[in-house]
Design an enzyme around this catalytic site. Structure first.
Site, PDB file in Angstrom:
ATOM      1  NE  ARG A  69      35.880  13.497  14.503  1.00 53.35           N
ATOM      2  CZ  ARG A  69      35.944  13.395  15.681  1.00 53.35           C
ATOM      3  NH1 ARG A  69      34.833  13.200  16.193  1.00 53.35           N
ATOM      4  NH2 ARG A  69      37.085  13.749  16.390  1.00 53.35           N
ATOM      5  CE1 TYR A 198      36.369  19.032   8.960  1.00 54.71           C
ATOM      6  CE2 TYR A 198      35.203  17.545  10.007  1.00 54.71           C
ATOM      7  CZ  TYR A 198      36.210  17.931   9.657  1.00 54.71           C
ATOM      8  OH  TYR A 198      37.415  17.524  10.296  1.00 54.71           O
ATOM      9  CE  LYS A 207      38.658   9.071  11.773  1.00 56.86           C
ATOM     10  NZ  LYS A 207      38.977  10.458  12.393  1.00 56.86           N
ATOM     11  CG  HIS A 227      40.889   7.035  15.593  1.00 51.71           C
ATOM     12  ND1 HIS A 227      40.808   8.162  16.315  1.00 51.71           N
ATOM     13  CD2 HIS A 227      41.379   7.591  14.222  1.00 51.71           C
ATOM     14  CE1 HIS A 227      40.866   9.299  15.757  1.00 51.71           C
ATOM     15  NE2 HIS A 227      41.358   8.896  14.454  1.00 51.71           N
ATOM     16  CB  SER A 249      40.592  13.381  16.404  1.00 47.52           C
ATOM     17  OG  SER A 249      39.672  12.590  16.310  1.00 47.52           O
ATOM     18  CB  CYS A 251      46.537  13.155  19.538  1.00 44.71           C
ATOM     19  SG  CYS A 251      45.425  13.978  20.606  1.00 44.71           S
ATOM     20  CB  THR A 254      49.030  12.772   9.818  1.00 45.96           C
ATOM     21  OG1 THR A 254      47.519  12.586  10.008  1.00 45.96           O
ATOM     22  CG2 THR A 254      49.423  12.981   8.353  1.00 45.96           C
ATOM     23  CG  ASP A 278      42.083   8.922  10.670  1.00 43.85           C
ATOM     24  OD1 ASP A 278      42.757   9.424  11.692  1.00 43.85           O
ATOM     25  OD2 ASP A 278      41.178   8.897  10.372  1.00 43.85           O
ATOM     26  NE  ARG A 372      41.151  17.666   9.987  1.00 48.34           N
ATOM     27  CZ  ARG A 372      41.497  16.513  10.875  1.00 48.34           C
ATOM     28  NH1 ARG A 372      42.133  15.636  10.547  1.00 48.34           N
ATOM     29  NH2 ARG A 372      41.448  16.623  12.171  1.00 48.34           N
ATOM     30  N   GLY A 498      59.861  13.792  14.142  1.00 47.82           N
ATOM     31  CA  GLY A 498      60.770  12.311  13.815  1.00 47.82           C
ATOM     32  C   GLY A 498      61.397  11.996  14.965  1.00 47.82           C
TER      33      GLY A 498
HETATM   34  P1  GTP Z   1      43.338  13.528  13.081  1.00 48.41           P
HETATM   35  O1  GTP Z   1      43.728  13.658  11.396  1.00 48.41           O
HETATM   36  O2  GTP Z   1      42.292  14.365  13.572  1.00 48.41           O
HETATM   37  O3  GTP Z   1      42.943  11.828  13.538  1.00 48.41           O
HETATM   38  O4  GTP Z   1      44.858  13.651  13.602  1.00 48.41           O
HETATM   39  P2  GTP Z   1      46.136  12.825  13.734  1.00 48.41           P
HETATM   40  O5  GTP Z   1      46.224  12.222  14.977  1.00 48.41           O
HETATM   41  O6  GTP Z   1      46.616  12.339  12.510  1.00 48.41           O
HETATM   42  O7  GTP Z   1      47.121  14.275  14.184  1.00 48.41           O
HETATM   43  P3  GTP Z   1      48.364  15.165  13.577  1.00 48.41           P
HETATM   44  O8  GTP Z   1      49.294  14.189  13.070  1.00 48.41           O
HETATM   45  O9  GTP Z   1      47.412  15.752  12.161  1.00 48.41           O
HETATM   46  O10 GTP Z   1      48.621  16.008  14.460  1.00 48.41           O
HETATM   47  C1  GTP Z   1      47.837  17.141  15.152  1.00 48.41           C
HETATM   48  C2  GTP Z   1      48.902  18.092  15.677  1.00 48.41           C
HETATM   49  O11 GTP Z   1      49.585  17.653  16.778  1.00 48.41           O
HETATM   50  C3  GTP Z   1      49.246  19.179  14.656  1.00 48.41           C
HETATM   51  O12 GTP Z   1      49.181  20.402  15.104  1.00 48.41           O
HETATM   52  C4  GTP Z   1      50.729  18.658  14.928  1.00 48.41           C
HETATM   53  O13 GTP Z   1      51.680  19.594  14.711  1.00 48.41           O
HETATM   54  C5  GTP Z   1      50.888  18.243  16.506  1.00 48.41           C
HETATM   55  N1  GTP Z   1      51.881  16.856  16.645  1.00 48.41           N
HETATM   56  C6  GTP Z   1      51.874  15.868  16.077  1.00 48.41           C
HETATM   57  N2  GTP Z   1      52.837  14.909  16.677  1.00 48.41           N
HETATM   58  C7  GTP Z   1      53.540  15.696  17.365  1.00 48.41           C
HETATM   59  C8  GTP Z   1      54.724  15.313  18.456  1.00 48.41           C
HETATM   60  O14 GTP Z   1      55.256  14.489  18.271  1.00 48.41           O
HETATM   61  N3  GTP Z   1      54.908  16.684  19.281  1.00 48.41           N
HETATM   62  C9  GTP Z   1      54.262  17.624  19.362  1.00 48.41           C
HETATM   63  N4  GTP Z   1      54.385  18.416  20.377  1.00 48.41           N
HETATM   64  N5  GTP Z   1      52.907  17.996  18.608  1.00 48.41           N
HETATM   65  C10 GTP Z   1      52.690  17.015  17.624  1.00 48.41           C
HETATM   66  C1  SPV Z   2      39.637  12.956  13.130  1.00 46.70           C
HETATM   67  O1  SPV Z   2      38.802  13.778  13.751  1.00 46.70           O
HETATM   68  O2  SPV Z   2      39.885  11.983  13.852  1.00 46.70           O
HETATM   69  C2  SPV Z   2      39.771  12.754  11.722  1.00 46.70           C
HETATM   70  C3  SPV Z   2      39.133  14.091  10.928  1.00 46.70           C
HETATM   71  O3  SPV Z   2      40.456  12.208  11.380  1.00 46.70           O
HETATM   72  S1  SPV Z   2      37.633  13.664  10.465  1.00 46.70           S
HETATM   73  O4  SPV Z   2      37.646  12.874   9.120  1.00 46.70           O
HETATM   74  O5  SPV Z   2      36.888  14.845  10.445  1.00 46.70           O
HETATM   75  O6  SPV Z   2      37.080  12.714  11.571  1.00 46.70           O
HETATM   76 MN    MN Z   3      41.526  10.724  13.142  1.00 49.78          MN
END
Ligand code: GTP
Ligand code: SPV
Ligand code: MN
Length: 588
Positions: A69, A198, A207, A227, A249, A251, A254, A278, A372, A498
């Site tokens: 983004r 993208y 978004k 979000h 994002s 963090c 997922t 999300d 992604r 987990g």
């Molecule tokens: P967007 O799709 O951008 O909104 O991201 P998201 O908030 O869904 O984040 P996602 O679950 O994809 O995690 C992003 C990154 O954080 C990945 O590289 C994960 O491995 C890492 N991560 C997620 N959960 C944890 C956690 O509990 N501990 C740690 N250390 N890393 C984590």
């Molecule tokens: C984010 O950046 O928070 C995402 C991916 O979930 S995007 O669809 O590119 O915004």
């Molecule tokens: Mn997101």
């Protein structure tokens, strides 16, 4: 495909502007989609992957300058500048339309315009809303097919006379980053996006609509677009409680949404179900509680770090019907690879840029850090049976969280809804690869909505406070978590993934008044021994350390908050300045 004149005349107007050679309406049929997949493979836009190992899966590479983004090129164009607020980029809509019209004029000559009607939320749900996206990208069409309920069904949901649909116009144009614009006209229900291919910039249902436009609609119509992931925790008696959680994002949304309970809970019969990963749209139900739907139909998830141990459910979800973007291409067996998938990177591969790449010897990354997967929610082994429920699910707890190496404790609970809004408003997090710019810089990201709030952030805080008043004693309890505290060597202290379930269990116990808490200057915290660490190789002392509230750091924090708040002027609700005063007093 529709008799709706509002749709038809707007599409005509955009055809006249963009001048495509051909116009194709997406009906949502498999035959039509397969034709487009084949066409994209023929032109090289997509690569068909190993049909045995990854049936129905494709690989796509974006332009190298177009991988995330672009917040500095994202605009909220309200008639009055102050309505966009101090955090959003703003331009006068008249000026912006004029600038963009020139760029869209004839932009689709020699190309096809695809008309994608789509529905955000279950078909037939009162909470759902329709959009129509016009695009010259097959990649966008195929992603929208996974991420939304698209085609005829969306137009049927809209009906023949309604004008309540979001008008989205997208062209890849030349993918020129200097001329890239992601522009929202909340007062016109319109989104214009140009010069990107993208995800977050071009899948306009996500978004752009489901957060920026929808947050504005929600403020005016009395609901919330957030979000947030949504998950259900089912106890051994078969009762399920739902949690909505906002993290910035990349963090961990997922990952949390699809978590697999640790053995200690699994053996007792606990289960976790994913409703969304999300975005949450939330309304007050007839029973006075807060009810949430996931407006999306798929997951656009971060690939790197996803593996059999961290998120087996996400990995399983990507095994069929998935589009991978900017990951490495394993040429030996025509599959995909990314950093953190396993310890066996391919030797004969192409990296995300399409260059020859040897994962065993190269110092370059094979996958882009923001690569992604776009995967259908129905593939997910832990998808909730409420996923398509038009009523959504009732929310017991709202959780905020960021990526903080220090300062923020593992978990704390707000003292009230109002204090919870304060806790959300002061969220801060290290930036990630999900947006262009520096990574790892701590910035304020209220409710994880800094890049996604379609109106004045001060008014947004006010809307949260209003919702709390309406919810009264039926309001969800509000918490804050941080999985990312590090030790002196920079290692994460908390095991995460987990094991985050252990923290959710304390949160749910608090919602049901089943466990005590300790009062701290920032809110209620667990007694360290109330976080179940059975089966972990950390001690209660480690948990105590993770819960430590360092008053010096928090005094610095409150100075930062004060600074941050200043920009909202008199549109900052007084309740929040009062909460800040309370925090400062508690830290004395
Ligand atoms: P967007 O799709 O951008 O909104 O991201 P998201 O908030 O869904 O984040 P996602 O679950 O994809 O995690 C992003 C990154 O954080 C990945 O590289 C994960 O491995 C890492 N991560 C997620 N959960 C944890 C956690 O509990 N501990 C740690 N250390 N890393 C984590
Ligand atoms: C984010 O950046 O928070 C995402 C991916 O979930 S995007 O669809 O590119 O915004
Ligand atoms: Mn997101």
């Amino acid at each position: 495909m529709t008799k709706n004149q509002n749709v038809l005349s707007w599409v005509d107007e955009m055809i006249e502007l963009c001048k495509p050679d051909k116009v194709v309406w997406l009906d949502g049929s498999q035959e039509q989609l397969q034709t487009l997949r084949d066409e994209a493979c023929a032109t090289g836009e997509m690569i068909k992957l190993n049909e045995e190992k990854l049936p129905g899966c494709y690989l796509h590479r974006t332009a190298v300058n177009d991988v995330a983004r672009v917040e500095h090129r994202t605009f909220i164009c309200t008639r009055k500048k102050e309505d966009a607020g101090p955090i959003n980029n703003w331009e006068d809509p008249v000026v912006m339309y004029d600038r963009l019209r020139k760029m869209y004029d004839g932009v689709m000559k020699g190309r096809t315009m695809y008309v994608i009607p789509y529905c955000m939320g279950p078909i037939g749900s009162k909470l759902s809303k329709v959009g129509v996206e016009l695009t010259d990208s097959i990649y966008v069409v195929l992603n929208m097919d996974i991420m939304t309920r698209m085609g005829k069904q969306a137009l049927e949901h809209l009906g023949d006379t309604s004008n309540d649909f979001v008008r989205g116009l997208h062209s890849k144009a030349d993918v020129d980053e200097e001329k890239r614009y992601i522009v929202h006209f909340p007062e016109d229900n319109a989104i214009w996006s140009i010069n990107s291919g993208y995800g977050g910039n071009v899948l306009l249902g996500k978004k752009c609509f489901a957060l920026r436009i929808a947050s504005y609609q929600g403020k005016n119509e009395g609901w919330m677009a957030e979000h947030m992931l949504i998950l259900g925790v089912e106890n051994p008696q078969g009762e399920t409680k739902y949690i909505a959680a906002a993290f910035p994002s990349a963090c961990g949304k997922t990952n949390l949404a699809m978590l697999i309970p640790p053995e200690v809970y699994k053996k007792q019969g606990y289960k976790v179900w994913t409703v969304g990963d999300d975005i949450a749209w939330m309304r007050i139900g007839d029973d006075g509680r807060l009810w949430a739907i996931n407006p999306e139909a798929g997951f656009f998830g971060v690939a790197p770090g996803t593996n059999e141990k961290s998120n087996p459910n996400a990995l399983a979800t990507t095994k069929r019907g998935t589009i991978f973007t900017n990951v490495a291409h394993n040429l030996d067996d025509n599959t995909v690879w990314w950093e953190g998938l396993d310890k066996n990177p391919p030797e004969h591969a192409k990296d995300w840029k399409g260059n020859d790449w040897n994962g065993k010897t190269s110092t370059e990354k094979g996958a882009n850090p923001n690569s992604r997967f776009t995967a259908p929610a129905k593939n997910c082994p832990c998808i909730s049976d409420k996923f398509n429920d038009p009523l959504g699910v009732p929310i017991s707890a709202i959780v905020f969280g960021g990526r903080r190496a220090k300062t923020a404790p593992l978990v704390y609970q707000s003292r009230s809804w109002q204090h919870g809004v304060f806790v959300g408003s002061i969220m801060a997090s290290e930036t990630t690869a999900a947006a262009t710019g520096a990574v790892g810089v701590v910035r304020r990201d209220p409710m994880a909505m800094r890049p996604f709030c379609g109106y004045h952030m001060g008014d947004y805080f006010g809307h949260w406070l209003e919702m709390g008043k309406k919810l009264g004693n039926k309001a969800p309890k509000i918490f804050n978590v941080n999985w990312f505290r590090t030790d002196d060597e920079g290692h994460f202290i908390w095991p995460g993934f987990g094991d985050n379930m252990r923290v959710l269990m304390w949160i749910l116990a608090r919602c049901e008044d089943k466990v005590d808490a300790v009062e701290t200057p920032i809110g209620y915290e667990p007694k360290p021994e109330d976080i179940n660490i059975e089966g972990l190789d950390i001690t209660t002392d480690t948990v105590a350390g993770l819960l430590d509230v360092d008053k010096d750091l928090w005094r610095e924090e409150s100075a930062g908050i004060e600074d941050f708040y200043k920009q909202f002027g008199d549109r900052l609700p007084k309740e929040l300045s009062e909460e800040l005063e309370t925090l400062k007093a508690n830290l004395k």
